[in-house]
Scaffold this motif. Structure first.
Motif, PDB file in Angstrom:
ATOM      1  N   SER A   7       0.823  -1.339   0.128  1.00  0.00           N
ATOM      2  CA  SER A   7      -0.077  -0.027  -0.102  1.00  0.00           C
ATOM      3  C   SER A   7       0.940   1.316   0.080  1.00  0.00           C
ATOM      4  CB  SER A   7      -0.905  -0.041   1.291  1.00  0.00           C
ATOM      5  OG  SER A   7      -0.162   0.071   2.314  1.00  0.00           O
ATOM      6  N   THR A   8       1.962   1.207   0.393  1.00  0.00           N
ATOM      7  CA  THR A   8       2.824   2.248   0.745  1.00  0.00           C
ATOM      8  C   THR A   8       3.297   2.855  -0.757  1.00  0.00           C
ATOM      9  OG1 THR A   8       3.478   2.039   2.947  1.00  0.00           O
ATOM     10  CG2 THR A   8       5.030   3.564   1.799  1.00  0.00           C
ATOM     11  N   ASN A   9       3.948   1.693  -1.537  1.00  0.00           N
ATOM     12  CA  ASN A   9       4.368   1.844  -2.766  1.00  0.00           C
ATOM     13  C   ASN A   9       3.508   2.401  -3.604  1.00  0.00           C
ATOM     14  OD1 ASN A   9       6.987   1.308  -1.796  1.00  0.00           O
ATOM     15  ND2 ASN A   9       7.058  -0.574  -2.844  1.00  0.00           N
ATOM     16  N   GLN A  10       2.134   1.706  -3.459  1.00  0.00           N
ATOM     17  CA  GLN A  10       0.956   2.210  -4.350  1.00  0.00           C
ATOM     18  C   GLN A  10       0.629   3.833  -4.175  1.00  0.00           C
ATOM     19  OE1 GLN A  10      -1.911  -0.698  -3.690  1.00  0.00           O
ATOM     20  NE2 GLN A  10      -1.048  -2.321  -4.935  1.00  0.00           N
ATOM     21  N   LEU A  11       0.783   4.124  -2.843  1.00  0.00           N
ATOM     22  CA  LEU A  11       0.397   5.496  -2.500  1.00  0.00           C
ATOM     23  C   LEU A  11       1.416   6.511  -3.235  1.00  0.00           C
ATOM     24  CD1 LEU A  11      -1.225   7.719  -0.990  1.00  0.00           C
ATOM     25  CD2 LEU A  11       0.292   7.446   1.029  1.00  0.00           C
ATOM     26  N   LEU A  12       2.612   6.026  -3.004  1.00  0.00           N
ATOM     27  CA  LEU A  12       3.858   6.739  -3.654  1.00  0.00           C
ATOM     28  C   LEU A  12       3.957   6.695  -5.016  1.00  0.00           C
ATOM     29  CD1 LEU A  12       6.820   5.704  -1.449  1.00  0.00           C
ATOM     30  CD2 LEU A  12       5.845   7.895  -1.473  1.00  0.00           C
ATOM     31  N   GLU A  13       3.498   5.736  -5.789  1.00  0.00           N
ATOM     32  CA  GLU A  13       3.252   5.596  -7.085  1.00  0.00           C
ATOM     33  C   GLU A  13       2.232   6.657  -7.717  1.00  0.00           C
ATOM     34  OE1 GLU A  13       1.701   2.489 -10.802  1.00  0.00           O
ATOM     35  OE2 GLU A  13       2.065   2.021  -8.710  1.00  0.00           O
ATOM     36  N   THR A  14       0.662   6.884  -6.922  1.00  0.00           N
ATOM     37  CA  THR A  14      -0.212   7.701  -7.137  1.00  0.00           C
ATOM     38  C   THR A  14       0.277   8.965  -6.876  1.00  0.00           C
ATOM     39  OG1 THR A  14      -1.860   5.980  -6.453  1.00  0.00           O
ATOM     40  CG2 THR A  14      -2.509   8.229  -6.551  1.00  0.00           C
ATOM     41  N   ALA A  15       1.198   9.394  -5.877  1.00  0.00           N
ATOM     42  CA  ALA A  15       1.522  10.483  -5.614  1.00  0.00           C
ATOM     43  C   ALA A  15       2.301  11.121  -6.909  1.00  0.00           C
ATOM     44  CB  ALA A  15       2.243  10.760  -4.237  1.00  0.00           C
TER      45      ALA A  15
END
Length: 134
Positions: A7-15
């Protein structure tokens, strides 16, 4: 436990994706600084839209997961591009403020670099755990 697709990597990717959208929007505004009747655009992240609309939102209770979401938060945190139509800085109807756009571009560049550094640090940690790093 998934080291890469969490989830953290997905959030960073979205950002990072949203920051690229903001960079493109600012670039378009700067390119059209002298275009008559051009209305500047701005990129708004959905969490900012949610916060602005918090008092205007209706909440509903779903009894089944197959029911359509009503009044809840959108599931993605992507950016949305909106036109700024409430101002006019030039006599020709154009509302691009070049000083504002340049400062927004600088802020966005710092934000983007920070996100990329954080992603790089996370992947370096994974490499170290796997024995590939030094």
């Amino acid at each position: 436990m998934n080291l890469i697709n969490n989830s953290t990597n997905q959030l960073l990717e979205t950002a990072v994706s949203s920051s690229m959208t903001r960079q493109n929007t600012i670039s378009q505004n700067i390119a059209n600084v002298d275009t008559p009747n051009y209305k500047a655009q701005k990129t708004v992240f959905s969490h900012e839209l949610n916060r602005a609309q918090e008092g205007q939102r209706l909440n509903a209770h779903r009894r089944d997961d197959r029911h359509v979401e009503f009044g809840g938060r959108p599931s993605n945190d992507a950016a949305t591009v909106m036109k700024r139509t409430n101002t006019a800085y030039n006599h020709n109807g154009n509302n691009v403020d070049i000083d504002h756009e340049m400062s927004e571009m600088a802020k966005n560049q710092i934000y983007y670099n920070t996100l990329v550094d954080r992603l790089n640090g996370r992947f370096n940690s994974v490499r170290t755990v796997l024995g590939q790093g030094r």
